[in-house]
Scaffold this motif. Structure first.
Motif, PDB file in Angstrom:
ATOM      1  N   ARG A 181      10.002 -13.650  -1.707  1.00 12.71           N
ATOM      2  CA  ARG A 181      11.452 -13.774  -1.954  1.00 12.71           C
ATOM      3  C   ARG A 181      12.152 -12.426  -1.958  1.00 12.71           C
ATOM      4  O   ARG A 181      13.207 -12.253  -1.367  1.00 12.71           O
ATOM      5  N   ASP A 182      11.563 -11.492  -2.686  1.00  9.70           N
ATOM      6  CA  ASP A 182      12.175 -10.175  -2.885  1.00  9.70           C
ATOM      7  C   ASP A 182      11.043  -9.171  -2.970  1.00  9.70           C
ATOM      8  O   ASP A 182      10.186  -9.277  -3.849  1.00  9.70           O
ATOM      9  N   LEU A 183      11.024  -8.214  -2.042  1.00 11.53           N
ATOM     10  CA  LEU A 183       9.898  -7.284  -1.982  1.00 11.53           C
ATOM     11  C   LEU A 183       9.743  -6.499  -3.278  1.00 11.53           C
ATOM     12  O   LEU A 183       8.645  -6.412  -3.827  1.00 11.53           O
ATOM     13  N   ALA A 184      10.822  -5.958  -3.786  1.00 12.31           N
ATOM     14  CA  ALA A 184      10.724  -5.193  -5.037  1.00 12.31           C
ATOM     15  C   ALA A 184      10.242  -6.083  -6.178  1.00 12.31           C
ATOM     16  O   ALA A 184       9.422  -5.670  -7.004  1.00 12.31           O
ATOM     17  N   GLY A 185      10.721  -7.317  -6.215  1.00  8.93           N
ATOM     18  CA  GLY A 185      10.307  -8.246  -7.256  1.00  8.93           C
ATOM     19  C   GLY A 185       8.854  -8.670  -7.135  1.00  8.93           C
ATOM     20  O   GLY A 185       8.260  -9.172  -8.093  1.00  8.93           O
ATOM     21  N   ALA A 186       8.259  -8.468  -5.953  1.00 10.40           N
ATOM     22  CA  ALA A 186       6.856  -8.835  -5.732  1.00 10.40           C
ATOM     23  C   ALA A 186       5.893  -7.697  -6.049  1.00 10.40           C
ATOM     24  O   ALA A 186       4.690  -7.850  -5.855  1.00 10.40           O
ATOM     25  N   ALA A 187       6.393  -6.591  -6.574  1.00  8.69           N
ATOM     26  CA  ALA A 187       5.513  -5.459  -6.903  1.00  8.69           C
ATOM     27  C   ALA A 187       4.329  -5.855  -7.803  1.00  8.69           C
ATOM     28  O   ALA A 187       3.222  -5.345  -7.612  1.00  8.69           O
ATOM     29  N   PRO A 188       4.502  -6.772  -8.769  1.00  8.99           N
ATOM     30  CA  PRO A 188       3.336  -7.173  -9.570  1.00  8.99           C
ATOM     31  C   PRO A 188       2.217  -7.821  -8.752  1.00  8.99           C
ATOM     32  O   PRO A 188       1.068  -7.873  -9.192  1.00  8.99           O
ATOM     33  N   ALA A 189       2.524  -8.291  -7.552  1.00 12.86           N
ATOM     34  CA  ALA A 189       1.489  -8.881  -6.698  1.00 12.86           C
ATOM     35  C   ALA A 189       0.444  -7.850  -6.289  1.00 12.86           C
ATOM     36  O   ALA A 189      -0.695  -8.214  -5.978  1.00 12.86           O
ATOM     37  N   GLY A 227      -9.735  -8.129  -4.294  1.00 12.45           N
ATOM     38  CA  GLY A 227     -10.371  -7.171  -3.392  1.00 12.45           C
ATOM     39  C   GLY A 227      -9.458  -6.482  -2.410  1.00 12.45           C
ATOM     40  O   GLY A 227      -9.923  -5.736  -1.548  1.00 12.45           O
ATOM     41  N   TYR A 228      -8.154  -6.683  -2.522  1.00 10.21           N
ATOM     42  CA  TYR A 228      -7.212  -6.038  -1.609  1.00 10.21           C
ATOM     43  C   TYR A 228      -6.794  -4.674  -2.138  1.00 10.21           C
ATOM     44  O   TYR A 228      -6.477  -4.521  -3.309  1.00 10.21           O
ATOM     45  N   VAL A 229      -6.774  -3.705  -1.242  1.00  7.19           N
ATOM     46  CA  VAL A 229      -6.363  -2.339  -1.565  1.00  7.19           C
ATOM     47  C   VAL A 229      -4.977  -2.125  -0.966  1.00  7.19           C
ATOM     48  O   VAL A 229      -4.762  -2.366   0.229  1.00  7.19           O
ATOM     49  N   HIS A 230      -4.049  -1.685  -1.809  1.00  2.37           N
ATOM     50  CA  HIS A 230      -2.684  -1.416  -1.356  1.00  2.37           C
ATOM     51  C   HIS A 230      -2.614   0.010  -0.829  1.00  2.37           C
ATOM     52  O   HIS A 230      -3.206   0.923  -1.389  1.00  2.37           O
ATOM     53  N   ALA A 231      -1.881   0.192   0.262  1.00  5.71           N
ATOM     54  CA  ALA A 231      -1.668   1.519   0.833  1.00  5.71           C
ATOM     55  C   ALA A 231      -0.212   1.613   1.273  1.00  5.71           C
ATOM     56  O   ALA A 231       0.393   0.605   1.637  1.00  5.71           O
ATOM     57  N   PRO A 232       0.376   2.809   1.232  1.00 10.59           N
ATOM     58  CA  PRO A 232       1.773   2.976   1.643  1.00 10.59           C
ATOM     59  C   PRO A 232       1.976   2.504   3.076  1.00 10.59           C
ATOM     60  O   PRO A 232       1.080   2.588   3.915  1.00 10.59           O
ATOM     61  N   HIS A 233       3.183   2.015   3.327  1.00  6.44           N
ATOM     62  CA  HIS A 233       3.477   1.474   4.653  1.00  6.44           C
ATOM     63  C   HIS A 233       4.965   1.581   4.923  1.00  6.44           C
ATOM     64  O   HIS A 233       5.606   2.515   4.474  1.00  6.44           O
ATOM     65  N   ARG A 234       5.510   0.602   5.587  1.00 11.29           N
ATOM     66  CA  ARG A 234       6.937   0.575   5.905  1.00 11.29           C
ATOM     67  C   ARG A 234       7.761   0.387   4.632  1.00 11.29           C
ATOM     68  O   ARG A 234       7.285  -0.204   3.663  1.00 11.29           O
ATOM     69  N   PRO A 235       9.012   0.805   4.665  1.00 12.36           N
ATOM     70  CA  PRO A 235       9.862   0.630   3.485  1.00 12.36           C
ATOM     71  C   PRO A 235      10.064  -0.833   3.096  1.00 12.36           C
ATOM     72  O   PRO A 235      10.213  -1.138   1.931  1.00 12.36           O
ATOM     73  N   ARG A 236      10.045  -1.766   4.048  1.00  5.27           N
ATOM     74  CA  ARG A 236      10.332  -3.172   3.738  1.00  5.27           C
ATOM     75  C   ARG A 236       9.078  -4.042   3.763  1.00  5.27           C
ATOM     76  O   ARG A 236       9.151  -5.236   4.055  1.00  5.27           O
ATOM     77  N   ALA A 237       7.923  -3.451   3.451  1.00  3.68           N
ATOM     78  CA  ALA A 237       6.683  -4.233   3.431  1.00  3.68           C
ATOM     79  C   ALA A 237       5.661  -3.547   2.529  1.00  3.68           C
ATOM     80  O   ALA A 237       5.645  -2.327   2.397  1.00  3.68           O
ATOM     81  N   THR A 241      13.856  -7.414  19.404  1.00  2.53           N
ATOM     82  CA  THR A 241      13.781  -5.994  19.712  1.00  2.53           C
ATOM     83  C   THR A 241      12.800  -5.330  18.762  1.00  2.53           C
ATOM     84  O   THR A 241      12.903  -5.497  17.540  1.00  2.53           O
ATOM     85  N   LEU A 242      11.824  -4.619  19.317  1.00  2.00           N
ATOM     86  CA  LEU A 242      10.883  -3.872  18.490  1.00  2.00           C
ATOM     87  C   LEU A 242      11.655  -2.728  17.854  1.00  2.00           C
ATOM     88  O   LEU A 242      12.149  -1.837  18.543  1.00  2.00           O
ATOM     89  N   ALA A 243      11.798  -2.802  16.550  1.00  2.00           N
ATOM     90  CA  ALA A 243      12.586  -1.806  15.831  1.00  2.00           C
ATOM     91  C   ALA A 243      11.930  -0.437  15.938  1.00  2.00           C
ATOM     92  O   ALA A 243      10.707  -0.322  15.897  1.00  2.00           O
ATOM     93  N   PRO A 244      12.745   0.604  16.085  1.00  2.00           N
ATOM     94  CA  PRO A 244      12.165   1.949  16.099  1.00  2.00           C
ATOM     95  C   PRO A 244      11.582   2.275  14.737  1.00  2.00           C
ATOM     96  O   PRO A 244      11.989   1.706  13.719  1.00  2.00           O
ATOM     97  N   ARG A 245      10.645   3.162  14.739  1.00  2.60           N
ATOM     98  CA  ARG A 245      10.089   3.613  13.465  1.00  2.60           C
ATOM     99  C   ARG A 245      11.181   4.299  12.674  1.00  2.60           C
ATOM    100  O   ARG A 245      11.820   5.224  13.167  1.00  2.60           O
ATOM    101  N   PRO A 246      11.396   3.868  11.437  1.00  2.00           N
ATOM    102  CA  PRO A 246      12.370   4.582  10.612  1.00  2.00           C
ATOM    103  C   PRO A 246      11.863   6.004  10.341  1.00  2.00           C
ATOM    104  O   PRO A 246      10.681   6.195  10.076  1.00  2.00           O
ATOM    105  N   ALA A 247      12.760   6.963  10.431  1.00  2.00           N
ATOM    106  CA  ALA A 247      12.363   8.359  10.233  1.00  2.00           C
ATOM    107  C   ALA A 247      11.780   8.585   8.846  1.00  2.00           C
ATOM    108  O   ALA A 247      10.944   9.456   8.659  1.00  2.00           O
ATOM    109  N   THR A 248      12.196   7.796   7.863  1.00  2.00           N
ATOM    110  CA  THR A 248      11.730   7.997   6.495  1.00  2.00           C
ATOM    111  C   THR A 248      10.564   7.092   6.131  1.00  2.00           C
ATOM    112  O   THR A 248      10.090   7.128   5.019  1.00  2.00           O
ATOM    113  N   ALA A 249      10.107   6.266   7.080  1.00  2.00           N
ATOM    114  CA  ALA A 249       9.035   5.318   6.766  1.00  2.00           C
ATOM    115  C   ALA A 249       7.708   6.026   6.578  1.00  2.00           C
ATOM    116  O   ALA A 249       7.447   7.053   7.183  1.00  2.00           O
ATOM    117  N   VAL A 250       6.910   5.463   5.750  1.00  2.00           N
ATOM    118  CA  VAL A 250       5.531   5.916   5.602  1.00  2.00           C
ATOM    119  C   VAL A 250       4.696   4.938   6.406  1.00  2.00           C
ATOM    120  O   VAL A 250       4.551   3.787   6.041  1.00  2.00           O
TER     121      VAL A 250
END
Length: 186
Positions: A59-67, A75-85, A167-176
């Protein structure tokens, strides 16, 4: 780590189905839009890296942080990624090899639209599927690292998505961008 592309395994959909059941229960407080099998293992007959790629709508990415913590218990390891995922990987027992990649994102996000449209285009066009398989096999032979392999698939991915009206979105300049995510066409 070498890039390994293997022949299609008819067990991949079953592996996804088992994982989907676990994820639907674990992510129930945040889930909307479902849990979907994406990537090459989701395309019948297509050779692939033997990693089950999954996208789940929240529903809301920020609200899903407890996931993040809940998924760690599975067994899932979280790693930095795109700003909206949020991106996760899981490895085999006593191995560093990834068995699953999981993206949590909001339905309708660039990642959501790209992954589902690309999968559906390959599922629906045998000639396109064969062209992509030939490209993947060639790139796997010519690249030692995933970054080059992924980058060299980008033009093909962009063309397929454009034909599907995405359209394949360009990589955001600030994305990890996580270099561990070989399924990311960016």
């Amino acid at each position: 780590m070498p890039i390994t592309v293997v022949a299609y395994d008819p067990d991949w959909p079953s592996r996804f189905g088992r994982e989907r059941a676990v994820l639907e229960e674990a992510l129930a407080p945040w889930l909307i839009g479902g849990v979907h099998h994406v990537g090459s293992t989701a395309v019948p007959g297509l050779a692939a890296k033997p990693i089950i790629d999954i996208v789940a709508g929240v529903r809301d990415l920020a609200g899903a942080a407890p996931a993040i913590g809940v998924l760690a218990e599975h067994g899932y390891v979280h790693a930095p990624h795109r700003p909206r995922a949020y991106w996760f990987y899981r490895t085999a027992t006593r191995s560093a090899e990834h068995t699953h990649h999981l993206h949590l994102t909001e339905p309708g996000s660039d990642l959501w639209r790209e992954r589902l449209a690309f999968r559906d285009a390959l599922r629906g066009d045998p000639a396109l599927r064969q062209e992509y398989q030939a490209l993947k096999l060639s790139l796997a032979e010519s690249h030692d690292v995933v970054d080059g392999y992924t980058a060299d698939k980008r033009d093909f991915v962009a063309r397929v998505l454009a034909s599907a009206g995405v359209t394949l979105a360009p990589r955001p300049a600030t994305a990890v961008i996580n270099t561990l995510d070989p399924g990311d066409p960016r």
